[in-house]
Each structure stands twice: as structure tokens, then as C-alpha cells.
Scaffold this motif. Structure first.
Motif, PDB file in Angstrom:
ATOM      1  N   LYS A  22       0.684   3.652   9.753  1.00  0.00           N
ATOM      2  CA  LYS A  22       1.611   2.526   9.247  1.00  0.00           C
ATOM      3  C   LYS A  22       1.630   2.812   7.823  1.00  0.00           C
ATOM      4  O   LYS A  22       2.763   2.733   7.223  1.00  0.00           O
ATOM      5  CB  LYS A  22       0.872   1.111   9.626  1.00  0.00           C
ATOM      6  N   THR A  23       0.501   3.123   6.963  1.00  0.00           N
ATOM      7  CA  THR A  23       0.463   3.168   5.651  1.00  0.00           C
ATOM      8  C   THR A  23       1.376   4.518   5.184  1.00  0.00           C
ATOM      9  O   THR A  23       2.001   4.423   4.421  1.00  0.00           O
ATOM     10  CB  THR A  23      -1.048   3.346   5.057  1.00  0.00           C
ATOM     11  N   THR A  24       1.108   5.468   6.203  1.00  0.00           N
ATOM     12  CA  THR A  24       1.902   6.558   5.789  1.00  0.00           C
ATOM     13  C   THR A  24       3.306   6.575   6.024  1.00  0.00           C
ATOM     14  O   THR A  24       4.114   7.084   5.135  1.00  0.00           O
ATOM     15  CB  THR A  24       1.378   7.936   7.047  1.00  0.00           C
TER      16      THR A  24
ATOM     17  N   ASP B  67       1.664  -3.225   2.088  1.00  0.00           N
ATOM     18  CA  ASP B  67       0.559  -2.763   2.923  1.00  0.00           C
ATOM     19  C   ASP B  67      -0.471  -3.415   2.757  1.00  0.00           C
ATOM     20  O   ASP B  67      -1.378  -3.623   2.179  1.00  0.00           O
ATOM     21  CB  ASP B  67       0.279  -1.503   2.348  1.00  0.00           C
ATOM     22  N   GLU B  68      -0.558  -4.211   4.021  1.00  0.00           N
ATOM     23  CA  GLU B  68      -1.560  -5.258   4.477  1.00  0.00           C
ATOM     24  C   GLU B  68      -1.916  -5.882   3.375  1.00  0.00           C
ATOM     25  O   GLU B  68      -3.086  -6.234   2.994  1.00  0.00           O
ATOM     26  CB  GLU B  68      -3.029  -4.422   4.922  1.00  0.00           C
ATOM     27  N   PRO B  69      -1.074  -6.816   2.922  1.00  0.00           N
ATOM     28  CA  PRO B  69      -1.098  -7.576   1.602  1.00  0.00           C
ATOM     29  C   PRO B  69      -1.956  -8.914   1.756  1.00  0.00           C
ATOM     30  O   PRO B  69      -2.719  -9.135   0.736  1.00  0.00           O
ATOM     31  CB  PRO B  69       0.257  -8.365   1.543  1.00  0.00           C
TER      32      PRO B  69
ATOM     33  N   PHE C  21       0.326  -2.773  -2.834  1.00  0.00           N
ATOM     34  CA  PHE C  21      -0.693  -1.980  -2.363  1.00  0.00           C
ATOM     35  C   PHE C  21      -1.623  -2.645  -1.433  1.00  0.00           C
ATOM     36  O   PHE C  21      -2.006  -3.694  -1.992  1.00  0.00           O
ATOM     37  CB  PHE C  21      -1.124  -0.778  -3.318  1.00  0.00           C
ATOM     38  N   GLN C  22      -2.253  -2.165  -0.518  1.00  0.00           N
ATOM     39  CA  GLN C  22      -3.434  -2.888  -0.047  1.00  0.00           C
ATOM     40  C   GLN C  22      -4.672  -3.233  -0.982  1.00  0.00           C
ATOM     41  O   GLN C  22      -5.130  -4.200  -0.871  1.00  0.00           O
ATOM     42  CB  GLN C  22      -4.031  -2.121   0.893  1.00  0.00           C
ATOM     43  N   SER C  23      -4.863  -2.282  -1.834  1.00  0.00           N
ATOM     44  CA  SER C  23      -5.902  -2.612  -2.880  1.00  0.00           C
ATOM     45  C   SER C  23      -5.232  -3.135  -4.000  1.00  0.00           C
ATOM     46  O   SER C  23      -5.837  -3.762  -5.056  1.00  0.00           O
ATOM     47  CB  SER C  23      -6.462  -1.531  -3.319  1.00  0.00           C
TER      48      SER C  23
HETATM   49 MG   LIG Z   1      -3.482   1.160   6.131  1.00  0.00          MG
END
Ligand SMILES: [Mg+2]
Ligand SMILES: Nc1ncnc2c1ncn2[C@@H]1O[C@H](COP(=O)(O)OP(=O)(O)O)[C@@H](O)[C@H]1O
Lengths: 353, 554
Positions: A44-46, A166-168, A89-91
Motif C-alpha cells: 500500500k505504502t509503495t 498513508d495511514e493518517p 506521511f504515516q509518521s
Molecule cells: Mg505502510
């Protein structure tokens, strides 16, 4: 003018020696929220990074609005900074050496917006996201929820047409997360954005998205509306991923059209074939927990089986039945003593794979 | 790769490989390369291989290398274990003392040894009074090997300690829970996990042994013990004429031994990483209680400190304040400040002091800028260019400063655009920067590694070009790392003595190279005053580092 804001065609991405995406295609219409769902490591992230231009695909094409930003065959590869996307970004990736204001203003500065317009636009987006007077703080002085909103503000302020998330919500605690997903969906709709939102939580995907794309090992397993994925899964994987199920291993006794009879140790049930199976073949029957009902009278697809235990869940009771050694689970509203029960497994909800 | 990045990488490669190429080429000629009458051949190698002095020097270098490995690896490993893993008393103040042999030049330390424990040193005289004779000979080969070994303990310590720190104690605790006693844990878990670091530093110490110069110059001279570097240094005196081809041939012999070692380190490093476990957030290290052994360990560490740091440093400081020293001299009567006055009155010495400071402060800052550019040019890239840069950067480790200085002298003598700069600090600065390239790049890449990739990527998607990402995100994020690197490079440049030896001339004096040349002239008074000034400069750097919490190692 098409109303397709983002289109990905047959995208292949290889990281190191490993093929990570093996031919993914998807389309996002104007104003639509697409959830990218899949187990951890499914790519997914890719996929999101490839759309943003942060990974170089080996094959395929990506279009944003009218512009082709990547096309392997034509040799087109627009660098990330020219794609004008929003990316959360997730982070969160907030720049620790810049204040909230400077973080948010950065995209406008790069676009050479005049200073006073920057000030008003940043103030506006901060106010809209409930960050009104936090502009002078540094990221480490914010809570997780505030950081998430700064990351959003930073990618919304320059008004991209497509935003990638991305997975917020994954860094928020459970309670905050449930509020945030409604809020986030409303925000995206209000701003008339198109969004691709990665999540590994199917409930979140269904609550937020107009379309759900389920990835599995770099391929799309199924794409459709949340109702389609939940209610008409094409494969056992989708059925298992989208909800809580009972799985019954058995053998197909007879087939008529899309209906078939599944037989196991001391039971026989009618269900709907979701993948083609012939008589005599092994198959798995799947039924959602909430579709199992206690009934008073015997009938078709009603089993007389022992109830082993009732488990209190708070909002409901979960019943554990014993069907020839496998456990069958269902919900009810009251505690029941153990003993023989009549359990209906409705044929229209029993999927055979 | 953008053209700017490629240009930085190519320029670095030229600056590193051009001087070495010149050495290599010269070693195959029978006359200086700038003469018209010259022939290609192996004459130079034939000459030195037939010279018995060369053979002796080679064997001495080999003894020193092996001895250093045998002494410093076990002691350094033990020291690291005691400092990182146990409740050794006084760890906090031992730590900075440990680094003194790294930041004070071996010239100075050895000079201090001659003053303190040489035949008429103050410690020797005191011992002689007690037992009737001096039971050691500072100038014997055994002493040289012992001192070389003891003064390289910190090098092993640094690598092993950082490996030990990166192991979280939960792997040991897991072994304890599984039923292993403390000794068993050390032997089967901790030690094997830091083995790669020990091996790595063993190789490091071994090739540093072949580069030993100042130590052998000071301690080897009285009894004529030569090592490869001092053999090279003395060739000119020996033959009466500068024999470039012979010097180049000796240089190539040294490089021929050290280059394979540096390459093998690279291989070891790749393996070393396989054990490095990332520490989780909550994991912390609980020191192992030593019990009664605490004080035994403390005495061992203290003895090493006295032998390696206290004796030589106090020797130098002491000598800087007396007119002369020997039997029957009383400190109160011999006390003087004349030595310092002499330094301040001689213009070349004073220039040396000023140059040393300039080179450390301004030159060090410029070097860090260069290192930062080089670091950014390969940041987050992995291709043929960055591999070229990798090899370029580690090559100078194999080149002793003395040889690098020689090679740069030739470059500045005969490369026309550079000739006007020969007598300026630029020549020294360039040589220093190349010699310490690997060290500096390590400092920079440690900082760069701490920048999360998403911080840069999020700037890219926000609309920043790669150059803007560097300027707005990456460089501001490593600014404290750059300042810290500047401080470290300052200290290293203050300490450096061998790189300037061949570049020494009016205008390019620095304390280190002046001491080497004054040692030949026997000017003990002035050397001791210069040493004291040099120690002060390094201490200033250390003081700032300690005050602002700059880590002196990783
Ligand atoms: Mg990911
Ligand atoms: N830089 C990389 N090199 C090689 N493999 C990678 C790299 N980054 C991620 N992967 C692999 O790619 C796969 C998909 O990763 P990712 O897209 O992050 O998955 P997801 O976001 O769905 O959890 C994983 O198996 C991961 O191990």
C-alpha cells in the motif's frame, strides 16, 4: 474533460530485488475517496509513494488530471515536486526545525506566493483545522492529533487536486481515531478533493471511502464500493479480510446454478457459490457472525447444535456453538445457558468458496 | 544524479587519487619525475629491497603492529566492557581522559615519556633513588611496542564500546532467563556479538601500526630503531640528496600493506552490522554489578591511565617550565618561563602557533563544509557514483600523513596553477583535509543518517527541488552535527603533526611539523613549550565539547 483525477495503469514496482507491486490499476474520480486496504506488507505504502513520485516504477503509467506524470513506455517521469500532490506521511514527517506556521507555509513559499497572502492562507487553513493559535509552536510541542492536523494543513494549503494519505489515523488512540475518520471524510468532501487513503483497518476503510481497493501481495484482490466488498466478496481472502466470519470446511454435494449444497461431518447446508465449484470438490462455507440467528422451529438450513458458552462483549453477547468439532460463533442480546439450540444459517448469506 | 553531484564526486576523486598516482608513478622512475632524464623501471624498489636498513625497518614495523594488536585489542575490549556494562566507579570522569591519547599527538606523548621515564627522567631518578637502578629502558624495542600498544587502547575502546552500547541488554536478559549464568552470558552472547567490532578495531590498530611515525621518531632515535615511516623520513639524510624515487618506493610499500587492510575493514564492517540490533524505545541497559571486583577493575583502569596519560602529559608540562633537567636539578631553582618567551620571540615559531590555530578554526570549518558537500552529493543515492565516492573516501585512511604531505608537496611544486599557493596555508589545508577525509565523512554521515527520509520526501512532494530540500530541510536539520564536527576536526587538526612535515617552510609552519623538525635539532626547551601550547589548544576544544555535551565519539 474527464472527471478522472488520478489514474494508475498496470503499475509494477520493484524494490531491491523484490517485486512489490505486480500490475496495479486504479482510477479515482473527482471528489471521490478511495481507500487502499490490505494486510501489512501488501504494498500500500509503495503504491502511494510511486504515485507521488518517490519510488520509480519499473512499468506502467500514472496520470494526474490531464497530465501524464509517469509512463514507462513513453519515458515520462515527472519529479515528485512537480506533481502537485498532497501527501500525508504515516509518521507525519513534520520538520522539527520549523514552527507550525513555517511547516504549513513552506509549500506556498516554494510557489512564490506573496508574503501577506501566505499569512492569510496559512491562518485560514490552520483555523479551519482547529489549529488557530498554534502557529508559533514547534512540532514537538503538539499532541499526536494536532500533529496529524498540521500534516494535513501542510499538504492542503497549496490546494492540490489529489491528496494521498498513508495511514493518517494510525498514530491516534482508538477513540480519537473514530472521530477523526468522520471529520477527515467531511473535510475532503468539503474541499472537493480526490483522495487515496491507505489503511489496514477495514472498518476505517468502509467508514471513510467511496471506493475500497483491497491489495494482496502487490495485486488488487478486489475493488468496489464498501457494500460490494463487504456483501459480495469475490474470494475467501476478501471475505476473511472484510469482516468477522465463521468458516466451515466441507464438500460440495450438488450444484444447481449459483446454489450448491455443502456437506460436512453430520451437517448439510445450502449456500451461494462465489467461485465455480463442481460436485465432489472441497469447499469452504463462510458466513458473517452477525448473520447467524437462533430460531424456534426447524427448517431448511437450520442446525440443532450445542451451545458451549456465552461471552459478554458489552454491546452484545457472543455465542459459541460446537459444530462437529469446529466452533461456530454468533451474536445475541442475552446470556443463554449451555444446551442444544436451533441455529439458522441463511442460505443467501452462506458464501461458498 | 545531477551534474553538480557528479562534479563534487569527481573533484573529490581527483584530489584524493592524483597525489597517490603521482607517488605511484614516481616510484617506478629512477630520477625525480620533473627531470627530463628519467627511465621507467624497478630500480627504486631494487635499491630499497637490498638495503638492510629497510628490512630492519619493515620488521620493526611488523613487531609494532603485532604487538599493538596483542596489547590494545584485549585491553580495549576489557575497558569497553567495564565502562559500558558494569558499575565501575568513576566512569563519568574516566571517559574524557580515555580520549586524550586520541587527541594529543604521539610526538608530544613520547616526548613526555622521555622527560618522565627516560634515562634521566624525573620518575626514573626517583625510582633509581629507591631501588638503586632504573629497571627499564625506554628506548628499547619492547618499550616502543608497549607504549604503541597502550596508546592505541582508546581506538579499540571506541569501536567496541559503541558496539556494546548498541546491544540492548534484553538479549542478555533473555539468556539469563533461559538459564545462563553471567559468565556464560558474556561468553556465549555478549562477546560473540561484539566480535565483529573487536576484529574491525584489530585490523585498524594493525595498519595504524604500519603508519607509526612520531612515536618511533622520538623513542627509536636514541638506539637507532627505525620503522618504515622514519626510514622514509631519514632517507634524505642518509643519501645526502633528496631521492624522490626511493621515498616514493617506500611510500608504495607502506600503502601496499595498508590498502588491503582498509579494504578488509570494509568487508568486516558489512558483517559487523548483522548483529547490530536496533534498540526499542523502552530498552535500557542495566549495569552489571562487579561486587568486590569493582575496585580491582578500578585499579587496573587507573594504572593504564597513569601509564598512558598521566606520566607523559605531566612530563611535558613539567619540562615546559624548567630550564633544564637531569640529576641533581631542583625544580624551584630551575623554574622558568624563558621557554615560552623564546617561542614568542622567534617569528617562525610564533607563526607556527598562529597558523595552527587558523588551520584548526578556519581551515577546520572549511573542511567541514567540504565534507558536508561531499556527504550531500551521495546522500540517499546508491549507484556507481556513490560507490566510487565510498572508495575515494576510505583511501586516505591507508595513507599515512607523512606520505600524503610528501605527495601534496609534489603536487604544489609541479602543478602550475597550484605553484603560487605552495608557500601558503592552502597547501597544508588541502593535505589535512584529504588526510582526515575518512574521519570527517564519518562524522557527517552519522549526522545525515539521523535525518528521517520522510522529512526530505515530504518536502519533495510539497514542491521542493532536490537542491531546495538540501538547503531548507537537510542542512538545517544537521546544523548541530556540523558544528560538532567542526569542533572535532579542530582538535584533530591541532593534533596533526606528520602531514605538515614535508610542507614545512616559511609561511606554512604549524606546531606539529615544527616539533618534528626541532626534534632533529635537539631543541628540547622549545619543543616542550610548543607541546604545552598544543595541549592547551586541544584542551580548549575538549573543554568546549564537554561543556556543550558534544559527543567525542559515537
Ligand atoms: Mg505502510
Ligand atoms: N526499500 C525497500 N527495499 C526492499 N523491500 C522493501 C523496501 N521497502 C519496503 N519493502 C517491502 O515491500 C513490501 C511492501 O511494503 P509496503 O508498501 O510498505 O507495505 P504496506 O504499506 O502495505 O504495509 C514489504 O514486504 C516490504 O518488506
Amino acid at each position: 474533460m474527464t472527471d478522472i483525477e488520478l489514474s494508475v495503469q498496470d503499475l509494477h514496482v520493484t524494490l531491491g530485488q523484490n517485486p512489490i507491486l505486480k500490475g496495479v490499476s486504479l482510477e479515482v474520480k473527482r471528489g471521490e475517496i478511495v481507500a487502499l486496504l490490505g494486510p501489512s506488507g501488501s504494498g500500500k505504502t509503495t503504491l502511494l509513494r510511486a504515485i507521488a513520485g518517490l519510488e520509480l516504477p519499473a512499468q506502467g503509467a500514472i496520470r494526474i488530471g490531464e497530465q501524464t506524470v509517469f509512463d514507462q513506455a513513453a519515458g515520462v517521469d515527472v519529479p515528485a515536486e512537480k506533481r502537485s500532490l498532497g501527501f500525508v506521511f504515516q509518521s507525519y514527517a513534520l520538520w522539527p526545525h520549523r514552527t507550525v506556521f513555517q511547516n504549513v507555509a513552506y509549500g506556498l513559499k516554494l510557489r512564490k506566493v506573496p508574503a501577506d497572502e501566505i499569512r492569510t492562507r496559512v491562518a485560514e487553513v490552520l483555523r479551519d483545522l482547529g489549529l488557530g493559535d498554534l502557529g508559533q509552536r514547534h512540532p514537538h510541542q503538539l499532541s499526536g492529533g494536532q500533529q496529524q492536523r498540521v500534516a494535513l494543513a501542510r499538504s492542503l494549503v497549496y490546494k492540490p487536486r489529489v491528496i494521498l494519505l498513508d495511514e493518517p489515523l494510525s498514530n491516534l488512540d482508538a477513540k480519537l481515531r473514530e472521530e477523526a475518520r468522520i471529520w477527515l471524510r467531511q473535510l475532503i468532501i468539503d474541499l472537493d478533493l480526490s483522495a487515496v487513503c491507505v489503511t489496514h483497518d477495514q472498518a476505517e476503510a468502509m467508514a471513510m471511502a467511496d471506493q475500497v481497493v483491497l491489495l494482496r501481495e502487490g495485486l488488487i484482490e478486489q475493488a468496489g464500493t464498501p457494500q460490494q466488498l463487504y456483501g459480495e466478496p469475490d474470494s475467501l481472502f476478501v471475505a476473511e479480510f472484510m469482516g468477522a466470519n465463521n468458516a466451515l470446511a466441507g464438500r460440495v454435494a450438488s450444484v444447481s446454478g449459483t446454489q450448491a449444497q455443502l456437506e460436512g461431518e453430520g451437517w448439510s447446508l445450502q449456500g451461494r457459490l462465489r467461485t465455480p465449484r463442481g460436485a465432489g470438490e472441497a469447499a469452504t462455507g463462510v458466513i458473517r457472525l452477525e448473520k447467524i440467528r437462533l430460531v424456534d422451529a426447524p427448517g431448511p438450513n437450520v442446525l440443532r447444535i450445542p451451545l458451549r458458552a456465552s461471552v459478554y462483549l458489552g454491546h452484545a453477547w457472543e455465542y459459541l456453538f460446537d459444530l462437529g468439532g469446529t466452533t461456530l460463533r454468533g451474536y445475541g442480546s442475552e446470556a443463554l445457558p449451555p444446551g442444544e439450540r436451533l441455529v439458522e444459517i441463511p442460505a443467501e448469506h452462506l458464501w461458498l468458496f | 544524479m545531477s551534474p553538480a553531484r557528479i562534479a563534487v564526486i569527481l573533484l573529490t576523486a581527483v584530489v584524493v587519487f592524483l597525489p597517490i598516482g603521482l607517488l605511484l608513478w614516481q616510484s617506478f622512475l629512477d630520477a625525480p619525475f620533473f627531470q627530463l632524464q628519467k627511465h621507467f623501471g624497478l630500480d627504486a624498489y631494487r635499491f630499497i629491497f637490498e638495503d638492510p636498513d629497510f628490512k630492519r625497518s619493515f620488521l620493526n614495523s611488523l613487531y609494532i603492529s603485532c604487538g599493538m594488536g596483542l596489547i590494545s585489542v584485549p585491553l580495549g575490549g576489557l575497558l569497553a566492557f567495564l565502562m559500558v556494562r558494569t558499575d565501575l566507579p568513576g566512569r563519568a570522569w574516566i571517559e574524557p581522559l580515555l580520549l586524550i591519547p586520541v587527541f594529543v599527538s604521539p610526538m608530544i606523548l613520547c616526548f613526555g615519556y622521555t622527560v618522565a621515564v627516560g634515562p634521566v627522567g624525573f620518575v626514573s631518578l626517583w625510582v633509581e633513588k629507591l631501588v638503586g637502578s632504573v629497571p627499564w629502558n625506554l628506548y628499547s624495542m619492547a618499550s616502543i611496542v608497549l607504549i604503541a600498544g597502550l596508546s592505541h587502547v582508546p581506538h579499540v575502546y571506541l569501536y567496541t564500546a559503541s558496539a556494546l552500547r548498541s546491544l540492548s541488554s534484553d538479549v542478555e536478559e533473555a539468556a539469563r532467563v533461559a538459564g545462563a549464568g553471567p559468565l556464560k552470558v558474556a561468553a556465549t552472547i555478549s562477546l560473540p556479538m561484539v566480535m565483529p567490532a573487536l576484529l574491525y578495531s584489530g585490523v585498524l590498530v594493525f595498519f595504524l601500526g604500519f603508519q607509526v611515525f612520531g612515536l618511533a621518531l622520538v623513542l627509536g632515535d636514541p638506539e637507532g630503531h627505525l620503522v618504515l615511516a622514519t626510514y622514509l623520513y631519514k632517507l634524505t639524510n642518509k643519501l645526502g640528496v633528496p631521492s624522490y624515487h626511493l621515498m616514493a618506493a617506500v611510500a608504495m610499500c607502506i600503502v601496499g600493506i595498508t590498502v588491503p587492510m582498509v579494504l578488509s575493514q570494509r568487508f568486516l564492517l558489512r558483517n559487523a552490522h548483522k548483529y547490530i540490533t536496533l534498540k526499542g524505545k523502552g530498552s535500557r541497559q542495566r549495569p552489571l554489578p562487579l561486587g568486590g571486583w569493582r575496585w580491582v577493575a578500578a585499579v587496573v583502569v587507573l594504572a593504564w591511565l597513569v601509564l598512558t596519560v598521566v606520566i607523559p602529559v605531566s612530563g611535558v608540562i613539567f619540562r615546559a617550565f624548567v630550564t633544564n633537567w637531569g640529576e641533581g636539578v631542583i625544580f624551584r631553582e630551575a623554574f622558568t618561563l624563558e621557554n615560552f618567551k623564546a617561542v614568542f620571540e622567534q617569528t617562525n615559531l610564533m607563526r607556527g602557533v598562529v597558523n595552527t590555530v587558523l588551520l584548526g578554526v578556519i581551515g577546520g570549518g572549511l573542511s567541514v563544509l567540504c565534507f558536508a558537500f561531499i556527504g550531500l552529493s551521495s546522500h540517499r543515492k546508491n549507484n556507481g557514483w556513490t560507490r566510487l565516492l565510498d572508495y575515494t573516501v576510505m583511501t586516505p585512511r591507508a595513507i599515512p600523513g607523512l606520505l600524503a604531505g610528501l605527495a601534496f608537496l609534489w603536487v604544489f611544486l609541479f602543478f602550475p596553477p597550484l605553484v603560487p599557493f605552495r608557500k601558503t596555508l592552502l597547501s597544508l589545508w588541502l593535505a589535512y583535509t584529504v588526510v582526515w577525509l575518512a574521519y570527517g565523512m564519518r562524522l557527517i554521515s552519522t549526522s545525515l543518517l539521523q535525518v528521517g527520509p520522510e522529512l526530505e520526501e515530504s518536502a519533495r512532494v510539497t514542491g521542493a527541488s532536490p537542491g531546495q530540500v538540501n538547503r531548507h530541510i537537510t542542512v538545517p536539520l544537521i546544523r548541530y552535527g556540523l558544528l560538532a564536527s567542526w569542533l572535532m576536526i579542530f582538535m584533530i587538526f591541532e593534533r596533526e603533526y606528520s602531514t605538515g612535515v614535508y610542507l614545512l617552510g616559511p609561511g606554512t609552519e604549524v606546531i606539529g611539523s615544527l616539533m618534528v623538525s626541532l626534534w632533529g635539532a635537539g631543541a628540547i626547551d622549545i619543543i616542550s613549550a610548543l607541546s604545552f601550547i598544543n595541549i592547551l589548544l586541544v584542551s580548549a576544544g575538549m573543554g568546549i565539547a564537554l561543556r556543550y555535551g558534544v559527543k567525542l565519539h559515537d
